[in-house]
Design a protein around this motif. Structure first.
Motif, PDB file in Angstrom:
ATOM      1  N   VAL A 124      18.105   2.870   8.879  1.00 25.85           N
ATOM      2  CA  VAL A 124      18.473   4.267   8.633  1.00 25.85           C
ATOM      3  C   VAL A 124      17.292   5.060   8.089  1.00 25.85           C
ATOM      4  N   ASN A 125      16.421   4.429   7.309  1.00 27.89           N
ATOM      5  CA  ASN A 125      15.227   5.122   6.836  1.00 27.89           C
ATOM      6  C   ASN A 125      14.237   5.372   7.966  1.00 27.89           C
ATOM      7  N   GLU A 126      14.158   4.417   8.898  1.00 25.10           N
ATOM      8  CA  GLU A 126      13.298   4.606  10.054  1.00 25.10           C
ATOM      9  C   GLU A 126      13.841   5.710  10.957  1.00 25.10           C
ATOM     10  N   ALA A 127      15.153   5.746  11.112  1.00 23.00           N
ATOM     11  CA  ALA A 127      15.768   6.824  11.902  1.00 23.00           C
ATOM     12  C   ALA A 127      15.470   8.176  11.270  1.00 23.00           C
ATOM     13  N   ALA A 128      15.606   8.258   9.951  1.00 22.33           N
ATOM     14  CA  ALA A 128      15.320   9.519   9.256  1.00 22.33           C
ATOM     15  C   ALA A 128      13.855   9.919   9.430  1.00 22.33           C
ATOM     16  N   ARG A 129      12.972   8.945   9.457  1.00 28.87           N
ATOM     17  CA  ARG A 129      11.539   9.246   9.618  1.00 28.87           C
ATOM     18  C   ARG A 129      11.242   9.892  10.962  1.00 28.87           C
ATOM     19  N   VAL A 130      11.814   9.350  12.031  1.00 28.80           N
ATOM     20  CA  VAL A 130      11.443   9.827  13.368  1.00 28.80           C
ATOM     21  C   VAL A 130      12.223  11.071  13.798  1.00 28.80           C
ATOM     22  N   LEU A 131      13.322  11.395  13.115  1.00 25.91           N
ATOM     23  CA  LEU A 131      14.121  12.554  13.509  1.00 25.91           C
ATOM     24  C   LEU A 131      13.439  13.865  13.141  1.00 25.91           C
ATOM     25  N   LYS A 132      13.547  14.827  14.052  1.00 21.17           N
ATOM     26  CA  LYS A 132      13.139  16.196  13.768  1.00 21.17           C
ATOM     27  C   LYS A 132      14.113  16.828  12.773  1.00 21.17           C
ATOM     28  N   THR A 133      13.754  17.969  12.236  1.00 17.82           N
ATOM     29  CA  THR A 133      14.727  18.779  11.518  1.00 17.82           C
ATOM     30  C   THR A 133      15.849  19.160  12.489  1.00 17.82           C
ATOM     31  N   ASN A 134      17.078  18.981  12.072  1.00 20.17           N
ATOM     32  CA  ASN A 134      18.285  19.162  12.888  1.00 20.17           C
ATOM     33  C   ASN A 134      18.478  18.050  13.915  1.00 20.17           C
TER      34      ASN A 134
END
Length: 271
Positions: A124-134
């Protein structure tokens, strides 16, 4: 560990051909969420993590400029490449906890029927890292239970399928509890400000008896059973089919059964 079953090419091929169909309902739920959160902006990149043979990767292709499927299993990725029918989809062997992507470049991180294998906090931290704003995270799976409907025989058919799951659970590992909790740990751990947890999404398919038996064979628990005792696993499958035929009588091969699986989906948005 059960996840090792997915690293075998014979099982990867069987999984691709015999696992139950992708849930179009879930795909619609995920895409509606993403499009709402991105305010109708063009969608550049989706990453399907733990993509397996690409069963949930390809439905994303019409909605994104590019789609990347990742999985730790070379055999699953090789099968996904064999069945790739979209010019904008590519596949790569990579762990869910370390994606080969730069920061803030992804519109959707998707994981279908896979997140129970992940190290949740790292994923989940890796997902948060690669996600753009929104950008959005979506993880979903079906609950390991099956209802089968056919006239007045529904109760007996469902009871038999419940026995099948109970027998297969003897070969399970910690992933079982993650599925039974409907990914509660992911919902609680995801470091994103906005979250939704949708449960009991009914998905009904029409399946023949042959397709139900093939579905049982495509479950990694059955593969673990077969690895431990191939003879007993074979006898179990024969006995299960015989009991289905006894319930359905002489029409077993011509009947289309309504098979219902309940799916769940956690979605979150990065602000």
């Amino acid at each position: 560990m059960l996840i090792q079953q997915f690293k075998k090419m014979p099982f990867s091929l069987l999984y691709q051909k015999q696992m139950i169909p992708v849930s179009n309902e879930i795909v619609k739920v995920v895409l509606s969420y993403v499009k709402a959160k991105t305010n109708g902006q063009p969608l550049e990149l989706a990453v399907d993590v733990g993509c397996g043979t690409g069963r949930y990767t390809l439905p994303l292709a019409p909605h994104f400029k590019k789609v990347l499927g990742t999985d730790i299993s070379d055999s699953q990725i090789n099968v996904a490449k064999q069945y790739n029918s979209a010019h904008n989809v590519s596949y790569m062997t990579a762990p869910a906890e370390k994606l080969p992507l730069k920061d803030a470049c992804v519109d959707l991180v998707n994981a279908g029927l896979a997140a129970h294998w992940f190290t949740v906090d790292k994923f989940v931290n890796e997902a948060a890292r690669v996600l753009k704003t929104n950008g959005c995270l979506a993880v979903h799976a079906f609950y390991p239970a099956t209802e089968i409907e056919y006239k007045k025989r529904s109760e007996d058919l469902t009871a038999l399928m419940t026995e099948v799951w109970d027998s297969l659970f003897l070969y399970s590992d910690e992933s079982k509890e993650r599925l039974l909790s409907e990914y509660q740990n992911i919902y609680e751990t995801a470091p994103l400000q906005e979250k939704e947890w949708v449960k009991d999404i009914p998905v009904t398919m029409q399946m023949s008896l042959t397709e139900i038996i093939e579905f049982i064979q495509s479950i990694c628990l059955f593969e673990a059973f077969k690895e431990k005792n191939a003879e007993r696993a074979g006898q179990f499958l024969i006995h299960t089919e015989k009991r289905f035929r006894e319930i359905l009588d002489e029409k077993a091969d011509s009947i289309q059964l309504n098979v219902q699986m309940k799916h769940f989906c956690i979605m979150a948005c990065k602000h």
